[in-house]
Structure formats: C-alpha cells, structure tokens
Design an enzyme around this catalytic site. Sequence first.
Site, PDB file in Angstrom:
ATOM      1  CD  GLU A 250      30.868  47.494  45.409  1.00  0.00           C
ATOM      2  OE1 GLU A 250      31.175  46.352  45.813  1.00  0.00           O
ATOM      3  OE2 GLU A 250      31.621  48.185  44.714  1.00  0.00           O
ATOM      4  CB  CYS A 284      29.616  42.475  51.664  1.00  0.00           C
ATOM      5  SG  CYS A 284      30.615  43.946  51.545  1.00  0.00           S
TER       6      CYS A 284
END
Length: 475
Positions: A250, A284
Amino acid sequence: MTYQADLKLFIDGSWRAGENRDAMPVINPATGGTIAEVPLASTGDLDEALGAADRAWPLWRATDVEKRAAILHKTADLLRERAQEIGALLTQEQGKPIAESVGEVIGSAQMFDFFAEEAKRAYGRVLVRPTGQRSIVIPQPVGPTATFTPWNFPIYLLAKKVAAALAAGCSVISKPPEETPGSTGAMGRALADAGIPNGVFQLVHGVPDTVSRHLIGSRVIRKVSFTGSIPVGKHLMKLAADGMKRITMELGGHAPVLIFDDCDLEKTLDAVVPQKFRNAGQVCVSPTRFYVQEGIYDAFQRGFAERTRALKVGNGLEADTRMGPLANERRIPAIAGLVEDAKAKGAKVLAGGERGEGGYFFQPTVLADVPLDAEAMNNEPFGPLALMRSFATVDEAIEQANRLPYGLAAFVFTENGRRANLLGDAIESGMVGINTFAISVADAPFGGIKDSGFGSEGGVEGLQSYQVTKAIHQA
Ligand code: NAD
C-alpha cells in the site's frame, strides 16, 4: 496531560524492555520535546519472534473459527472501551487532533469486527465432476506474516493488516513505526487481553532496515505486507522476491479531485477543505490536485482560501484544534521546499505557505495556478498543501487525473450521473469517490494500481490476501 505509555516489545506472549537493548526517543511533534524512549529489538529478539511465530501458526490455523472470531471481537470491544486513552497517546506522539485520534481507534475496532465475521466466510468451490468424483478448491492461510506500517495512521493501518491476517489463520510479526509506539502498543495489549495465544501476534520495534531484512530474509515468513512510501515499497518487494514471498504493497498517492461546475459548490467546499487538512495532509489518499472547471474556478479559490484561513492550527489535545503539527521534523523542509519551488515557477499563494510557531507546525497552504512542472504537481506532498488548476472539458480533466504514475485514489464532484459513471470508469486509480471522501471502509477493497502498489486491504479481498488456494482432486 502526561504521556503514559508502557513501551515494550511483545514477543512470544511476554512484554520486554531494557536489558541492554538500544532505544529511540519518542517525540511530541506539537512541542518537539522527547516524551519517552522505545526499546529496539535485538537480533536475538527477532529470532525468538520468528521461532514463536513458526510454532504458533499450526495451532492458530487449527483453532476453531468461532474461537478466532471471538478473540478478534473482544479486541474490538477493548479498543472501543479504551478509545479515549489510546487516542490521547496517539495525539501526543503523532500530533493529530484528539477527535481524529479517537476516530482512528474506533475505525480500527470496526476492522477487527469486520474480519472476525469475514473469517467465517472463507469459502472454497466444488467443481462439476462425474458421479463419485470430486474436485474442490479450498483457501488456506498463507502462513507467518511480517507487517511494516507507518506513522500517519499507526493503529488503523496496523489493524487492517493484523485483523485480516489473524482472521485468515496466519501468525503475525508486526513492526509498527518507532515514532508512535504507545498507540500501537495499546493495540497489542488489547489483543493480549482478548486472549491471543503466545506467538500468534508479536510486536517488534527496531531500525527499520535491519528488522525488515531479518524478517523477510527468514524462511519462516511467507507473506510481507507494507504500507509506506514507494521507494521503500520497491526495496521490500526486491527483498521478498529473493524468497518468492507474497506481498501486499500500500504505497503513496497523489489524488486528483475533479470539481465540475454543476456541483453544489458550498457543500463541496465544506467537504473538501477539512478533508484536505485532515491529519495535516499526511494521508495517502489525501485530496491534493484540485482541477476545477473554468466557470467556478474563481469562486472555488475564494471559498477554499477563506475556509483554510479559518482553520485553528494547534496542539491536537486542545478540543478546538482542527489541524495539528506534522508528525516528523523532516517533513517541514520537504513541504517548504515544494512551496518555494511552486512559487518560483509561478504559482499564487492563496493561504499559508510558511512554517508555524514552535513544534513541527506548517500552515495549511493553498496554491493556485500551479504549473504542471512544479515538483508538488508530480511528487506526493504528504503534507498540508492544496494545489489548484482550472480545466475546460471532461476529456482534459481525465487526462490530468491520469497523468502521473500514481493510481491510489481520485475524487469527483458533479451532480451529473452519466458523467459520474464515465469518470468512475476512466480514472486510473484503485478507489474513486464520487461526491464523497468515504473510501476507506472495512467492507470494501482499498489499494492502488500503477506505482501506488499491489493488492488490496479491506473487504473479502483483504482476507484473500492472507490466503493461498489449493485444488484437491479425487477420482
Ligand atoms: P520513509 O520512506 O523513510 O518511510 C516510510 C515508512 O516506511 C516509515 O513508516 C518507515 O518507518 C518505513 N520504512 C523505511 N525504511 C524501511 C525499511 N527498510 N524497512 C521497513 N520499513 C521501512 O518516509 P517518511 O519520511 O517516513 O515518510 C514520507 C513519505 O512516506 C511520504 O512522502 C509518503 O509518500 C510516504 N508515506 C506513505 C504512507 C501511506 O499511507 N501510504 C504513510 C507514511 C508515509
């Protein structure tokens, strides 16, 4: 409020510290002061953890799924009961406003509850065969897993990995971030108090490169799951390749936000500004590149800048704080450098742009007419920086959204349903939010494409990432 964290490693069911282990300071980013020390794992600690994970896995995978689920549900209950206390630790070591910290603990509890139930739905398939013959496909746990997670959502990102891996029947060794050990340690204590057997879940802090090389290099570890930056992700992928280990990555994003002139402007502004500055932009999936249709560009800039200037920046423990400091001192020159570069290339500063007073503060910053060659338009800022440009047509908006190698999240604001469908299909990203930012939820897959990563967390896909499939054929 004092920082009351009992910072220890958790190995084979015992909490460990001291005994000549190296230690690292824990810093409160709102003051820049040291508030504690976290012990670092020695090579001997890592080897003990590997041995314990190897021994614990066959017992855990053979444990009745109802019992595994009960431990995960109990962990969720304990996290909810302790949310205020854990949230206060998180704010003191990470900086985010206390309401965001408590919300993160509650979100982590939801992750444990979701995967407790998902564990029971780890179904296989029966294939069509002639009478008397059978072919079946069954999922099995991949095995001992090593997780590496960052400091921006230290509990939630850890919970996503650990809840899914434990639900699948894997044992887990986690290296949480050294910057925020109190909150992740509290999650470890919730698991321990809920009855997780020795060696099934273990926590080791340490020098990141030393720990990841040692764990990934061990034959015990079968799966590596990382959340963090793209360069570190690529490095860990290479280490994992040497042992042909499965991976979930990720990584970073650079989310475009396409704002069309048919959106409800005031409602959109009320949604986007707090979202941009949530966790000081250290997210993010943070909305970052705002592409605004020409007809509403001026009004959007005005409304965005006014709302940004009204945000109260301060210590996250104060109830009226809307944005805290950056989590690490090293992020301040990084953000300042991006702002200076954009200004030098012609961007207009609509709000902020400077370092704040004391601690690791940086003002919430809005830049308009940012040229495409500005560094911030190409590299993830990971800070309180909103970048704006205008566009004319849908095709231009799609082209801009897809122009970078990132592909994590994207957002669209429009009241035109047909256009929403088209953009949902055309944007190259793992998640698209249309008139919403609620894209990180327990029951849906979350993950990137292109340089943003590999694999998904959350949803049925999250469980599957800790499983291997086996086909069994009987004539
Ligand atoms: P960094 O690249 O030094 O570290 C990112 C994370 O990886 C940290 O948690 C760090 O402890 C860990 N790490 C670093 N080297 C490692 C190694 N060899 N083995 C295992 N773990 C390792 O960056 P940083 O200064 O901490 O953060 C800045 C950048 O990281 C941001 O610009 C952003 O792109 C990225 N980031 C992304 C996320 C995310 O949620 N995807 C979270 C945090 C940071």
